[in-house]
Each structure stands twice: as C-alpha cells, then as structure tokens.
Design a protein around this motif. Structure first.
Motif, mmCIF file in Angstrom:
data_model
loop_
_atom_site.group_PDB
_atom_site.id
_atom_site.type_symbol
_atom_site.label_atom_id
_atom_site.label_comp_id
_atom_site.label_asym_id
_atom_site.label_seq_id
_atom_site.Cartn_x
_atom_site.Cartn_y
_atom_site.Cartn_z
ATOM 1 N N GLU A 32 0.786 -1.159 0.022
ATOM 2 C CA GLU A 32 0.170 -0.219 0.016
ATOM 3 C C GLU A 32 0.882 1.243 -0.022
ATOM 4 O OE1 GLU A 32 -3.347 0.066 -0.475
ATOM 5 O OE2 GLU A 32 -3.309 -1.990 -0.596
ATOM 6 N N GLN A 33 1.949 1.213 0.669
ATOM 7 C CA GLN A 33 2.944 2.272 0.626
ATOM 8 C C GLN A 33 3.590 2.653 -0.617
ATOM 9 O OE1 GLN A 33 5.951 1.209 3.450
ATOM 10 N NE2 GLN A 33 5.892 3.447 4.148
ATOM 11 N N ALA A 34 3.907 1.619 -1.268
ATOM 12 C CA ALA A 34 4.333 1.794 -2.884
ATOM 13 C C ALA A 34 3.304 2.109 -3.830
ATOM 14 C CB ALA A 34 4.942 0.283 -3.200
ATOM 15 N N LYS A 35 2.234 1.734 -3.613
ATOM 16 C CA LYS A 35 1.018 1.980 -4.617
ATOM 17 C C LYS A 35 0.630 3.310 -4.694
ATOM 18 C CE LYS A 35 -3.750 0.447 -5.313
ATOM 19 N NZ LYS A 35 -4.747 -0.481 -4.746
ATOM 20 N N LYS A 36 1.043 4.026 -3.536
ATOM 21 C CA LYS A 36 0.587 5.745 -3.469
ATOM 22 C C LYS A 36 1.726 6.220 -4.682
ATOM 23 C CE LYS A 36 1.602 6.107 0.675
ATOM 24 N NZ LYS A 36 1.905 6.851 2.177
ATOM 25 N N TYR A 37 2.651 5.665 -4.937
ATOM 26 C CA TYR A 37 3.878 6.411 -5.621
ATOM 27 C C TYR A 37 3.765 6.108 -7.174
ATOM 28 C CZ TYR A 37 5.680 7.772 -1.295
ATOM 29 O OH TYR A 37 5.833 8.507 -0.113
ATOM 30 N N GLY A 38 2.468 5.335 -7.489
ATOM 31 C CA GLY A 38 2.525 5.004 -8.923
ATOM 32 C C GLY A 38 3.299 3.875 -9.506
ATOM 33 N N PHE A 39 3.975 3.295 -8.940
ATOM 34 C CA PHE A 39 4.702 2.246 -9.528
ATOM 35 C C PHE A 39 4.016 1.015 -10.096
ATOM 36 C CE2 PHE A 39 7.431 3.867 -5.802
ATOM 37 C CZ PHE A 39 8.578 4.473 -6.454
ATOM 38 N N ASP A 40 4.567 0.287 -11.097
ATOM 39 C CA ASP A 40 3.994 -1.267 -11.429
ATOM 40 C C ASP A 40 4.904 -1.726 -10.385
ATOM 41 O OD1 ASP A 40 2.283 -0.324 -13.431
ATOM 42 O OD2 ASP A 40 4.065 -0.869 -15.101
ATOM 43 N N ILE A 41 4.074 -2.617 -9.691
ATOM 44 C CA ILE A 41 4.627 -3.434 -8.925
ATOM 45 C C ILE A 41 4.144 -5.018 -9.002
ATOM 46 C CG2 ILE A 41 4.618 -4.121 -6.299
ATOM 47 C CD1 ILE A 41 2.960 -1.532 -5.876
ATOM 48 N N ASN A 42 5.601 -5.651 -8.873
ATOM 49 C CA ASN A 42 5.855 -7.126 -8.923
ATOM 50 C C ASN A 42 5.932 -7.664 -7.490
ATOM 51 O OD1 ASN A 42 6.634 -9.687 -10.318
ATOM 52 N ND2 ASN A 42 7.922 -9.378 -8.650
ATOM 53 N N ILE A 43 5.147 -8.984 -7.461
ATOM 54 C CA ILE A 43 5.271 -9.624 -6.097
ATOM 55 C C ILE A 43 5.714 -11.130 -6.366
ATOM 56 C CG2 ILE A 43 3.456 -10.749 -4.304
ATOM 57 C CD1 ILE A 43 1.975 -8.352 -4.233
ATOM 58 N N ASP A 44 6.825 -11.387 -5.685
ATOM 59 C CA ASP A 44 7.420 -12.765 -5.841
ATOM 60 C C ASP A 44 6.794 -13.729 -4.770
ATOM 61 O OD1 ASP A 44 8.979 -11.880 -7.737
ATOM 62 O OD2 ASP A 44 10.902 -12.657 -6.961
ATOM 63 N N LEU A 45 6.460 -14.996 -5.357
ATOM 64 C CA LEU A 45 6.249 -16.064 -4.201
ATOM 65 C C LEU A 45 6.906 -17.171 -4.762
ATOM 66 C CD1 LEU A 45 2.329 -15.853 -4.485
ATOM 67 C CD2 LEU A 45 3.635 -14.862 -2.897
ATOM 68 N N ILE A 46 7.110 -18.208 -3.892
ATOM 69 C CA ILE A 46 7.988 -19.443 -4.046
ATOM 70 C C ILE A 46 6.945 -20.605 -3.700
ATOM 71 C CG2 ILE A 46 10.010 -20.757 -3.539
ATOM 72 C CD1 ILE A 46 11.503 -18.072 -2.806
ATOM 73 N N ALA A 47 6.917 -21.686 -4.565
ATOM 74 C CA ALA A 47 6.180 -22.634 -4.356
ATOM 75 C C ALA A 47 7.239 -23.743 -3.938
ATOM 76 C CB ALA A 47 5.488 -23.216 -5.651
ATOM 77 N N GLY A 48 6.885 -24.369 -2.960
ATOM 78 C CA GLY A 48 7.572 -25.456 -2.174
ATOM 79 C C GLY A 48 8.525 -25.038 -1.034
ATOM 80 N N LEU A 49 8.436 -23.885 -0.361
ATOM 81 C CA LEU A 49 9.031 -23.494 0.933
ATOM 82 C C LEU A 49 8.734 -24.550 2.004
ATOM 83 C CD1 LEU A 49 8.062 -19.635 0.731
ATOM 84 C CD2 LEU A 49 10.250 -20.995 0.283
ATOM 85 N N GLU A 50 9.793 -24.667 2.867
ATOM 86 C CA GLU A 50 9.564 -25.488 3.842
ATOM 87 C C GLU A 50 8.329 -25.436 4.764
ATOM 88 O OE1 GLU A 50 13.524 -25.925 6.515
ATOM 89 O OE2 GLU A 50 13.594 -23.822 5.412
ATOM 90 N N GLY A 51 7.796 -26.635 4.844
ATOM 91 C CA GLY A 51 6.543 -26.816 5.637
ATOM 92 C C GLY A 51 5.324 -26.469 4.980
ATOM 93 N N GLU A 52 5.138 -25.715 3.745
ATOM 94 C CA GLU A 52 4.125 -25.563 3.328
ATOM 95 C C GLU A 52 3.562 -26.508 2.321
ATOM 96 O OE1 GLU A 52 3.722 -20.617 2.864
ATOM 97 O OE2 GLU A 52 3.912 -21.644 1.149
#
Length: 458
Positions: free
Chosen positions: A286-306
């Motif tokens: 939400e902080q970054a969104k205020k500044y008008g950036f295109d935002i990428n979110i990284d996720l990892i499949a297979g993390l420990e215990g998930e």
C-alpha cells in the motif's frame, strides 16, 4: 559412474542422471552417427539398448547440437521407463525452453513437435506457447542494451538462498566503498551506452541499504542521462520499505519495483529465516502503490513446511492486491544454501499441484505468463514463471531470459553479456562474486567490460 566414448556429450548426460538421482549408478555409453542418424548405445544393469535420433545436419555446430540432444533424449527415455517417472519438461534440462522453441522456429521447424519429441508435457508446451505470444512485442524489438546494477545486501539470508548476499549486519562496513565502485563503473561504461531499453537494480535487497546510500546509486544512474525507459528496483522485503526510499525512487524516475514476500504465511516466513510478517507485506504494498509504481510480487512454491492449501492462500493474497506482475518461483536448492547442506534431494509433496494451482488462479485473474526459466535442482523439475497484466510485461526480464539484448552489468557477481551475430554467439565478462574482492579489482572489472563492449564484431 558414466563411461562414454564421446566426452562432449558428458555434461548433457549428467544433467539427465541428476534428474533421476542416478549419478552413482554405472552406465556405459557409446555414440556414433551415420548420415543424419545419431545412435546412442547404453549399457545399464546388464542390458544394452540402442536409441536412434534422426536430424539433417548442415555444419559442425548443428552436428554437435543434435548429438547432445540425441544423448539427452536416449538417457531420458531409458531412465523414464526404468524408474517409471515422467518429468514435466521431459528431457529438457536447459534453463530456457522458450529459447529452444525460438531456435526451432528460426530453422523452419515446428517447436511443438520438437517439444513433444523431448517428452515435454502438453500443459508445458501450451505454457511455452503462451509465453512466446505474451512477449512477442518485446521480442520483435530485440536489440539495444539493458543496464543491471547489483546491490547484494539483505537484512538476513534465507535458508534456501544461494546468492552471494550476506546479512547487512556483517556487510554494512563495505557498503559505502562498494557504492563508490558502482559510481566508478557507471562512469567508466558511459562511452559504451547507446540504446538502453531498461535499467534494473537488483539484489539482494536494494532497500536494505540506507536512503543516503541508495540516493548515491540513483544519482550515478541519473548522471548517465539515459532516455526514459523501464526502470526497475527490486526493493525486496517489506520490512526495509520506507517513505523516504519510495520517494527517492519515484523522484529519480523508477517506475517499477518488486515487493518480494515469497509467502503470506507468518509461520513459513519464520521458518525460512525472514524477520517480517504478512501484515508488513500488505503495508509495504500500500505504501508503494501511492507512488504510482508498477509492482511485482514474488512467491515461491515449495517452501519448507508449506502444503498446497497454504501456497494457494499466498496466491489469493497476491491476486487480491492486483499488482502488475506476479512471479511464481519453484523452490531450487544450489550450493551455498543452508537448506541445501541439510537436504541431499529436494522432494516437495504436492509441488505439481502448487504449480497447477498458480496457473489456474493467475489465468482466472487476468494474468498471462510472459517469461520463464528453469534451474537445476528445482523441485519436481518445474519452472519459474513471471505473469503480467496486459501491457505490463517487464522488458528486462524478457531480454535477459531470451538473450535478445546486450546486458551491461555492474557490481559484484554481475555478468555482462554481449550478443553477436543476432544471438548466434554470446560473450561474457564476469565480476568477482566476493564483495571485498570486487572492490579491490574494480579497475580491472571496468577495463574488462570496456574491452568486451568496444571490440569490433569478429
């Protein structure tokens, strides 16, 4: 142990043996060719089998390429039958499936037929086609340069991480000297910059350094007077975000940033060695969104215990934020990762379901896959894939994965690449991985880079 009469085939064969966890078993391999036929004879567990692959050859380069492909395919078919296992990308072990598809098309071939021949699953052949369609506009404009700046500093080192990054608490004494070298490098390469398509400041976690230090990097880039282009900062973990760093980024022309939580599960974050929470990820977004950036979110499949349900929850959280890009990585363990030291083989229960879930959810949310790559020792033999909303594909990611533009990379562990002959040949200039060594050898790093990018195309 592998005994083969043709040593140039050994790396390709060993990739397949690692895929099936068979490095310690005994194989005798004999290769020969007749006209356009490539024949591999393999002795394994007391039996001998012959495999024949046919492809027309025009020169020695093609001959070696098809010979490698035939050997890889022969060992895959043998072990797939022996072990009763099929991998999602079949006999493909390279990191760029799309590049193979493009090469096949350029030779007038049918890439789907080739991928079927290599036992790639129908779902992944479809994915490769979708990626190529998504990146078509960027690919069509290939050429020019991308500028990469390495800031290898992180708050802590995650258990799965094999990068050169170390906790900022142990490396902060080097940061100012390191940035001085970045400034020198950028000034030194000014003369070879001519058509910059994108700028990418990556890590590590670039926002882990102080705002005044980040500003020095931004000023050094600004001094190059580059044309307006895609400008990404891989800001990183949400616990290092601040209004000051976001304002600086906007004011210096950054238009794309990455928020990289990897998971929205607090329990998972604690297990992998992160000090932030899911709530901080939402706040940073939400902080970054205020500044008008295109935002990428990284996720990892297979993390420990998930499990699949927990990973699906992270996907739902990312989709609900509606970023321009969502990148889904499959867990990969390489030398240097703490988890690799504890885990000989990476076996993640339900990893195939996690990847299928990501494709279903992201497609339903209006995202399309636009770049992909694979790594060794990746859970289930799957891929890393970037997804984008319409018109939001990252130029830098496409350029790097498809190797369609020169990459001028500065900083420790940065690898510059110059493309020759329309991509037929690529030459590299590597910087030292270790931060103190890089600082000590900065002058040589600059000289080597200039030598690569000023040399005439031979």
């Amino acid at each position: 142990m592998l005994n083969t009469n043709t040593e140039f085939l050994r790396p390709e064969i060993m990739d397949v043996l690692r895929l099936f966890d068979c490095e310690g078993e005994d194989f005798t391999h004999y290769f020969y060719s007749e006209a356009d036929k490539y024949i591999n004879c393999i002795e394994y567990r007391g039996s001998i089998r012959d495999f024949s692959y046919e492809r027309e050859t025009h020169d020695d380069i093609e001959y070696k390429r098809y010979a490698r492909r035939s050997a890889k395919l022969a060992f895959y078919e043998l072990l797939s039958k022996e072990k009763g296992i099929n991998f999602p990308y079949g006999a493909l072990t390279g990191i760029r499936p799309t590049k193979l598809a493009y090469a096949e098309m350029s030779e007038g071939g049918d890439y789907e037929k080739l991928l079927e021949e290599m036992h790639v699953s129908a779902e992944n052949i479809s994915l490769i086609g979708r990626v190529m369609r998504s990146q078509a506009e960027i690919y069509r404009k290939k050429g020019g340069q991308d500028l990469f700046i390495s800031l290898p500093f992180c708050p802590t080192k995650c258990r799965y991480c094999s990068f050169i990054t170390s906790p900022i608490s142990s490396t902060e004494k080097y940061v100012d000297a390191y940035i001085s070298c970045i400034e020198r490098e950028l000034e030194g390469i000014r003369e070879v910059l001519y058509d910059v398509r994108s700028v990418y400041i990556g890590g590590g976690t670039p926002f882990a350094i102080e705002a005044r230090q980040l500003e020095r990097v931004y000023k050094a880039v600004a001094s190059l007077s580059l044309p307006q282009c895609e400008y990404t900062v891989e800001a990183g973990r949400p616990d290092v975000f601040s209004e000051e760093k976001l304002e600086l980024s906007r004011d210096f022309g950054v238009n794309r940033i990455c928020v990289n939580p990897q998971s929205f599960s607090d329990e998972t974050l604690a297990r992998i060695g992160r000090k932030h929470t899911a709530a901080q990820t939402f706040a940073a977004y939400e902080q970054a969104k205020k500044y008008g950036f295109d935002i990428n979110i990284d996720l990892i499949a297979g993390l420990e215990g998930e499990d699949t349900a927990e990973f699906a929850h992270s996907l739902d959280c990312a989709v609900a934020l509606s970023p321009a890009n969502i990148t889904v990585h499959t867990l990969s363990l390489k030398a240097g990762a703490k988890l690799k030291e504890e885990t000989h083989r990476l076996k993640v229960e339900g990893i195939g379901e996690m990847i299928a879930c990501s494709r279903d959810k992201l497609t339903a949310a209006g995202y399309e896959p636009y770049y992909m790559y694979r790594q060794k020792y990746q859970a289930g033999g799957h891929e890393n894939c970037g997804w984008a909303k319409a018109g939001k594909a990252c130029v830098y990611n496409v350029d790097v994965m498809e190797e369609i533009a020169d990459n001028i990379a500065v900083g420790a562990n940065a690898i510059s690449k110059r493309i020759f002959a329309g991509g037929q040949r690529i030459e590299r200039s590597d910087s030292p991985k270790d931060i103190p060594t890089y600082i000590a050898k900065c002058d040589k790093v600059i000289a080597d880079k200039l030598a690569l990018f000023t040399r005439e195309d031979l």
